[in-house]
Design a protein around this motif. Sequence first.
Motif, PDB file in Angstrom:
ATOM      1  N   UNK A  71       1.561   7.407  -6.255  1.00  0.00           N
ATOM      2  CA  UNK A  71       0.484   8.377  -6.444  1.00  0.00           C
ATOM      3  C   UNK A  71       0.974   9.783  -6.085  1.00  0.00           C
ATOM      4  N   UNK A  72       1.735   9.894  -5.009  1.00  0.00           N
ATOM      5  CA  UNK A  72       2.220  11.193  -4.547  1.00  0.00           C
ATOM      6  C   UNK A  72       3.350  11.756  -5.413  1.00  0.00           C
ATOM      7  N   UNK A  73       4.241  10.901  -5.878  1.00  0.00           N
ATOM      8  CA  UNK A  73       5.463  11.382  -6.541  1.00  0.00           C
ATOM      9  C   UNK A  73       5.408  11.413  -8.064  1.00  0.00           C
ATOM     10  N   UNK A  74       4.554  10.624  -8.667  1.00  0.00           N
ATOM     11  CA  UNK A  74       4.557  10.567 -10.127  1.00  0.00           C
ATOM     12  C   UNK A  74       4.137  11.862 -10.817  1.00  0.00           C
ATOM     13  N   UNK A  75       3.236  12.659 -10.265  1.00  0.00           N
ATOM     14  CA  UNK A  75       2.923  13.912 -10.966  1.00  0.00           C
ATOM     15  C   UNK A  75       4.169  14.790 -11.206  1.00  0.00           C
ATOM     16  N   UNK A  76       5.026  14.896 -10.204  1.00  0.00           N
ATOM     17  CA  UNK A  76       6.264  15.676 -10.371  1.00  0.00           C
ATOM     18  C   UNK A  76       7.205  14.996 -11.368  1.00  0.00           C
ATOM     19  N   UNK A  77       7.264  13.671 -11.328  1.00  0.00           N
ATOM     20  CA  UNK A  77       8.129  12.940 -12.260  1.00  0.00           C
ATOM     21  C   UNK A  77       7.629  13.092 -13.699  1.00  0.00           C
ATOM     22  N   UNK A  78       6.312  13.133 -13.870  1.00  0.00           N
ATOM     23  CA  UNK A  78       5.731  13.344 -15.198  1.00  0.00           C
ATOM     24  C   UNK A  78       6.080  14.742 -15.681  1.00  0.00           C
ATOM     25  N   UNK A  79       5.908  15.735 -14.816  1.00  0.00           N
ATOM     26  CA  UNK A  79       6.217  17.125 -15.175  1.00  0.00           C
ATOM     27  C   UNK A  79       7.694  17.290 -15.527  1.00  0.00           C
ATOM     28  N   UNK A  80       8.551  16.563 -14.844  1.00  0.00           N
ATOM     29  CA  UNK A  80       9.990  16.613 -15.081  1.00  0.00           C
ATOM     30  C   UNK A  80      10.397  15.838 -16.333  1.00  0.00           C
ATOM     31  N   UNK A 105       3.047   5.413 -18.401  1.00  0.00           N
ATOM     32  CA  UNK A 105       3.879   4.539 -17.560  1.00  0.00           C
ATOM     33  C   UNK A 105       3.509   4.686 -16.087  1.00  0.00           C
ATOM     34  N   UNK A 106       3.303   5.927 -15.662  1.00  0.00           N
ATOM     35  CA  UNK A 106       2.941   6.184 -14.275  1.00  0.00           C
ATOM     36  C   UNK A 106       1.599   5.532 -13.938  1.00  0.00           C
ATOM     37  N   UNK A 107       0.622   5.725 -14.818  1.00  0.00           N
ATOM     38  CA  UNK A 107      -0.710   5.151 -14.576  1.00  0.00           C
ATOM     39  C   UNK A 107      -0.639   3.624 -14.510  1.00  0.00           C
ATOM     40  N   UNK A 108       0.104   3.015 -15.418  1.00  0.00           N
ATOM     41  CA  UNK A 108       0.224   1.546 -15.419  1.00  0.00           C
ATOM     42  C   UNK A 108       0.889   1.048 -14.139  1.00  0.00           C
ATOM     43  N   UNK A 109       1.931   1.760 -13.675  1.00  0.00           N
ATOM     44  CA  UNK A 109       2.627   1.341 -12.460  1.00  0.00           C
ATOM     45  C   UNK A 109       1.733   1.503 -11.233  1.00  0.00           C
ATOM     46  N   UNK A 110       0.999   2.608 -11.172  1.00  0.00           N
ATOM     47  CA  UNK A 110       0.080   2.816 -10.052  1.00  0.00           C
ATOM     48  C   UNK A 110      -1.000   1.734 -10.038  1.00  0.00           C
ATOM     49  N   UNK A 111      -1.546   1.419 -11.204  1.00  0.00           N
ATOM     50  CA  UNK A 111      -2.570   0.365 -11.258  1.00  0.00           C
ATOM     51  C   UNK A 111      -1.997  -0.998 -10.885  1.00  0.00           C
ATOM     52  N   UNK A 112      -0.774  -1.277 -11.332  1.00  0.00           N
ATOM     53  CA  UNK A 112      -0.139  -2.552 -10.962  1.00  0.00           C
ATOM     54  C   UNK A 112       0.045  -2.640  -9.447  1.00  0.00           C
ATOM     55  N   UNK A 113       0.520  -1.554  -8.832  1.00  0.00           N
ATOM     56  CA  UNK A 113       0.711  -1.563  -7.377  1.00  0.00           C
ATOM     57  C   UNK A 113      -0.621  -1.575  -6.637  1.00  0.00           C
ATOM     58  N   UNK A 146       0.842  -1.205   0.000  1.00  0.00           N
ATOM     59  CA  UNK A 146       0.000   0.000   0.000  1.00  0.00           C
ATOM     60  C   UNK A 146       0.876   1.252   0.000  1.00  0.00           C
ATOM     61  N   UNK A 147       1.911   1.253   0.828  1.00  0.00           N
ATOM     62  CA  UNK A 147       2.812   2.410   0.905  1.00  0.00           C
ATOM     63  C   UNK A 147       3.500   2.662  -0.438  1.00  0.00           C
ATOM     64  N   UNK A 148       3.955   1.598  -1.090  1.00  0.00           N
ATOM     65  CA  UNK A 148       4.612   1.762  -2.393  1.00  0.00           C
ATOM     66  C   UNK A 148       3.634   2.328  -3.426  1.00  0.00           C
ATOM     67  N   UNK A 149       2.392   1.872  -3.388  1.00  0.00           N
ATOM     68  CA  UNK A 149       1.374   2.440  -4.273  1.00  0.00           C
ATOM     69  C   UNK A 149       1.164   3.921  -3.964  1.00  0.00           C
ATOM     70  N   UNK A 150       1.022   4.237  -2.688  1.00  0.00           N
ATOM     71  CA  UNK A 150       0.765   5.623  -2.288  1.00  0.00           C
ATOM     72  C   UNK A 150       1.944   6.538  -2.624  1.00  0.00           C
ATOM     73  N   UNK A 151       3.157   6.036  -2.519  1.00  0.00           N
ATOM     74  CA  UNK A 151       4.329   6.825  -2.900  1.00  0.00           C
ATOM     75  C   UNK A 151       4.290   7.173  -4.382  1.00  0.00           C
TER      76      UNK A 151
END
Length: 125
Positions: free
Chosen positions: A27-36, A43-51, A20-25
């Motif tokens: 969710x919290x961090x991918x928006x900045x990684x996408x912007x960067x 990729x972010x959406x697929x990883x979040x759904x997998x977790x 759960x923590x890895x999923x939540x991390x």
Amino acid sequence: MTREHPRFWDAHEDLARLAVWLRDQRIARYPAAIAKGSITREEAQADILAWSAIAADWRFFVTLDPGEIEGRSFSREAKLAAIRTAIERYETRVAASPETPVLQDTLDCIRALYWHAENGRFLSA
């Protein structure tokens, strides 16, 4: 298949919380990684759904509560790939900060998640 038990292999409730923590991390961090530009939105959406699916599998194993169905369509292979990616990321972090025991503990727990999954335990689909 890996036969030797990894460290923390039997800490089932802790492993469920870690998923759960890895999923939540993510969710919290991918928006900045996408912007960067470090990761694509897809990729972010697929990883979040997998977790999300991995966390749901572990919640069911520990509590017998099926919870949300979201992500249940993910294949075992997709979940294994997500866990392998997490292992690679944490191996890099541990190598960069070997004096930080919490990073090594987290890596060992992620390896335990993988051990269970690789050996056919606790992952649906």
